[in-house]
Scaffold this active site. Structure first.
Site, mmCIF file in Angstrom:
data_model
loop_
_atom_site.group_PDB
_atom_site.id
_atom_site.type_symbol
_atom_site.label_atom_id
_atom_site.label_comp_id
_atom_site.label_asym_id
_atom_site.label_seq_id
_atom_site.Cartn_x
_atom_site.Cartn_y
_atom_site.Cartn_z
ATOM 1 N N GLY A 178 17.260 -16.394 -17.430
ATOM 2 C CA GLY A 178 16.163 -15.459 -17.589
ATOM 3 C C GLY A 178 15.339 -15.724 -18.828
ATOM 4 O O GLY A 178 14.217 -15.239 -18.957
ATOM 5 N N PHE A 184 13.707 -18.435 -19.999
ATOM 6 C CA PHE A 184 12.434 -19.115 -19.728
ATOM 7 C C PHE A 184 11.470 -18.193 -18.982
ATOM 8 O O PHE A 184 10.288 -18.103 -19.276
ATOM 9 C CB PHE A 184 12.713 -20.355 -18.887
ATOM 10 C CG PHE A 184 11.502 -21.191 -18.613
ATOM 11 C CD1 PHE A 184 10.844 -21.103 -17.393
ATOM 12 C CD2 PHE A 184 11.014 -22.057 -19.573
ATOM 13 C CE1 PHE A 184 9.720 -21.872 -17.130
ATOM 14 C CE2 PHE A 184 9.896 -22.837 -19.311
ATOM 15 C CZ PHE A 184 9.252 -22.750 -18.097
ATOM 16 N N ASP A 232 18.795 -18.933 -23.515
ATOM 17 C CA ASP A 232 18.270 -19.856 -24.533
ATOM 18 C C ASP A 232 16.838 -19.483 -24.891
ATOM 19 O O ASP A 232 16.208 -18.651 -24.247
ATOM 20 C CB ASP A 232 18.309 -21.284 -23.989
ATOM 21 C CG ASP A 232 17.406 -21.449 -22.774
ATOM 22 O OD1 ASP A 232 17.240 -20.451 -22.033
ATOM 23 O OD2 ASP A 232 16.877 -22.538 -22.565
ATOM 24 N N CYS A 273 12.078 -35.721 9.927
ATOM 25 C CA CYS A 273 12.456 -34.295 9.906
ATOM 26 C C CYS A 273 11.927 -33.576 11.138
ATOM 27 O O CYS A 273 11.055 -34.079 11.868
ATOM 28 C CB CYS A 273 11.946 -33.634 8.622
ATOM 29 S SG CYS A 273 10.243 -33.050 8.663
ATOM 30 N N ASP A 309 15.848 -29.191 -10.654
ATOM 31 C CA ASP A 309 15.279 -28.093 -9.856
ATOM 32 C C ASP A 309 13.775 -28.089 -10.088
ATOM 33 O O ASP A 309 13.313 -28.456 -11.182
ATOM 34 C CB ASP A 309 15.863 -26.743 -10.292
ATOM 35 C CG ASP A 309 15.067 -26.149 -11.452
ATOM 36 O OD1 ASP A 309 15.408 -26.469 -12.600
ATOM 37 O OD2 ASP A 309 14.084 -25.413 -11.198
ATOM 38 N N GLY A 353 13.599 -27.185 -22.522
ATOM 39 C CA GLY A 353 12.459 -27.455 -23.384
ATOM 40 C C GLY A 353 11.599 -28.625 -22.958
ATOM 41 O O GLY A 353 10.752 -29.101 -23.712
HETATM 42 C C1 LIG Z 1 17.338 -23.065 -15.105
HETATM 43 C C2 LIG Z 1 18.122 -22.581 -16.298
HETATM 44 O O1 LIG Z 1 17.199 -22.379 -17.335
HETATM 45 C C3 LIG Z 1 17.370 -21.368 -18.237
HETATM 46 O O2 LIG Z 1 18.172 -20.468 -18.073
HETATM 47 N N1 LIG Z 1 16.554 -21.490 -19.324
HETATM 48 C C4 LIG Z 1 15.563 -22.436 -19.310
HETATM 49 N N2 LIG Z 1 14.877 -22.630 -18.169
HETATM 50 C C5 LIG Z 1 13.866 -23.588 -18.185
HETATM 51 C C6 LIG Z 1 13.100 -23.759 -17.035
HETATM 52 C C7 LIG Z 1 12.081 -24.720 -17.042
HETATM 53 N N3 LIG Z 1 11.167 -25.058 -16.091
HETATM 54 C C8 LIG Z 1 10.407 -26.026 -16.658
HETATM 55 N N4 LIG Z 1 9.367 -26.639 -16.057
HETATM 56 C C9 LIG Z 1 8.870 -26.166 -14.796
HETATM 57 N N5 LIG Z 1 10.814 -26.339 -17.908
HETATM 58 C C10 LIG Z 1 11.859 -25.515 -18.192
HETATM 59 C C11 LIG Z 1 12.634 -25.358 -19.332
HETATM 60 C C12 LIG Z 1 13.633 -24.373 -19.332
HETATM 61 C C13 LIG Z 1 14.440 -24.133 -20.496
HETATM 62 O O3 LIG Z 1 14.291 -24.779 -21.559
HETATM 63 N N6 LIG Z 1 15.366 -23.158 -20.454
#
Ligand SMILES: CCOC(=O)Nc1nc2cc3nc(NC)[nH]c3cc2c(=O)[nH]1
Length: 372
Positions: A95, A97, A147, A306, A266, A216
């Site tokens: 959550g 990000f 984070d 597909c 992802d 990041g």
């Molecule tokens: C998927 C798990 O991520 C987290 O819980 N924190 C997090 N999520 C991100 C999602 C991101 N999506 C992108 N680009 C589309 N960059 C991302 C970075 C983080 C992240 O640093 N930290």
């Protein structure tokens, strides 16, 4: 052991590797692409279609599910797997990000984050403890630490502060985490600063998580900068544990990430661009909404096997999209997910049989040769 990872085959001339991730809801062959199911659904796809496409594990968002329908309802329903009828592995993000990118952030301090919901403006507080509790209630197989992902560009001081918080929050998540059947992954921050990446990786690997994400990145930095950071960050992570690059990505970035030793990815791309009528194909992107496809009776991708490419034409899918017919969305999404998941299967085979580098070069020569 809630989760185990084994490296099956390493590539000779790159850091690419094939692995197997054992989770309470099944085994995942890596490298793997995880479709994003933000609100407990991969938009426009049923779980059965996801299985048909070959999806092994999906991602869901803690921030969204906490706000709506609420973790309590999902817990009462028997957890996220039962709630959404997906009986395979699920990874939930923490959550962090989402709060930074979606909510209107009211305040962030060492305690946590106060924000207003993007849905109804109500005020909320998320802390490492709370984000961990929510994920325990959802019952995902893999939970992520809470984070702080700094934007790009960000000053050295800003990124350093985010690294300090991310490390201290990681300890607090570990402290709060109480589910034996759920793995908690750490997230390495540090922006594009090598010494901060080294510090973040050292502090997180000292906590001995079962898996690590590289956060990041894919936040607006040039791709070559992302690749540079990967080159020196991946080797800082334990080779025997899964490495997860968040928010990536496009076919070229997936190939590059695998080449640099990443195991899990992802991205909302395949589902999001489908909604804009864009199909991913082996010779590049096809914007099937364009008038040039009005009389094109070929499949989205003539080389794809597909369900969509075997039964529908570009002309028909273009018609559906122009007419705002739901089926248009569904067919384009189905194909885009299949294309990326199939690409990962081809990558795994190429690594197993020792021709990954050749495969990557040939794929890229074809994929980028033209915007079709
Ligand atoms: C998927 C798990 O991520 C987290 O819980 N924190 C997090 N999520 C991100 C999602 C991101 N999506 C992108 N680009 C589309 N960059 C991302 C970075 C983080 C992240 O640093 N930290």
């Amino acid at each position: 052991m809630t989760i185990a990872f084994e490296v099956i085959k390493e590539c000779k001339d790159t850091r690419a590797r094939v692995g197997r991730l054992y989770t309470p809801h099944g085994v995942v062959d890596t490298p793997v692409f995880m479709p994003v199911g933000t609100q407990a659904t991969v938009k426009a796809m049923s779980p059965e279609e996801l299985e048909e496409i070959g999806a092994q594990i999906i991602l869901s968002n803690t921030y969204h599910l906490y706000l709506r329908p609420g973790a309590e309802i999902i817990k009462e329903a028997g957890g996220l797997h039962r709630f959404m009828h997906w009986n395979h592995p699920i990874l939930t993000d923490s959550g962090g990000f989402q709060v930074f990118s979606l909510a209107d952030l009211r305040q962030i301090n060492d305690e946590g984050v106060t924000f207003r919901s993007h849905i109804d403006g109500s005020s909320h507080f998320l802390s490492p403890e709370k984000a961990t509790e929510i994920q325990m209630a959802l019952g995902s197989d893999i939970a992520m630490c809470f984070d702080e992902c700094p934007p790009y560009p960000a000053s050295y001081e800003q990124v350093e502060k985010a690294v300090k918080r991310t490390s201290s929050w990681a300890e607090r998540c570990l402290e709060a985490h109480r589910r034996e059947d759920q793995a908690l992954f750490g997230i390495v921050q540090g922006g594009v600063f090598r010494d901060l990446r080294e510090r973040s990786a050292a502090e997180l690997t000292a906590l001995d998580f079962p898996g690590y994400a590289i956060g990041g990145l894919s936040v607006g930095e040039p791709k070559r900068l992302m690749y540079e950071v990967l080159d020196y960050t991946v080797p800082l992570l334990p080779a025997s544990k899964p490495r997860y690059l968040m928010g990536v990505g496009t076919p070229d970035a997936l190939l590059e990430g695998v080449k640099k030793g990443v195991d899990m990815f992802d991205c909302v791309l395949p589902t999001r661009v489908a909604r804009n009528g864009l199909a991913l194909t082996s010779s590049g992107k096809v914007v099937v909404r364009n008038a040039r496809y009005a009389r094109d009776y070929e499949p989205l991708d003539p080389e794809c096997d597909c369900y969509v490419c075997r039964n529908y034409t570009r002309a028909y899918i273009r018609h559906l999209l122009k007419a705002n017919e739901i089926l248009g969305l569904r067919l384009t999404t189905y194909h885009n997910l299949y294309f990326l998941i199939r690409l990962m299967a081809k990558i795994r085979t190429a690594v197993m049989e020792g021709y990954f580098l050749k495969f990557a070069e040939e794929f890229m020569a074809k994929y980028l040769e033209k915007e079709v």
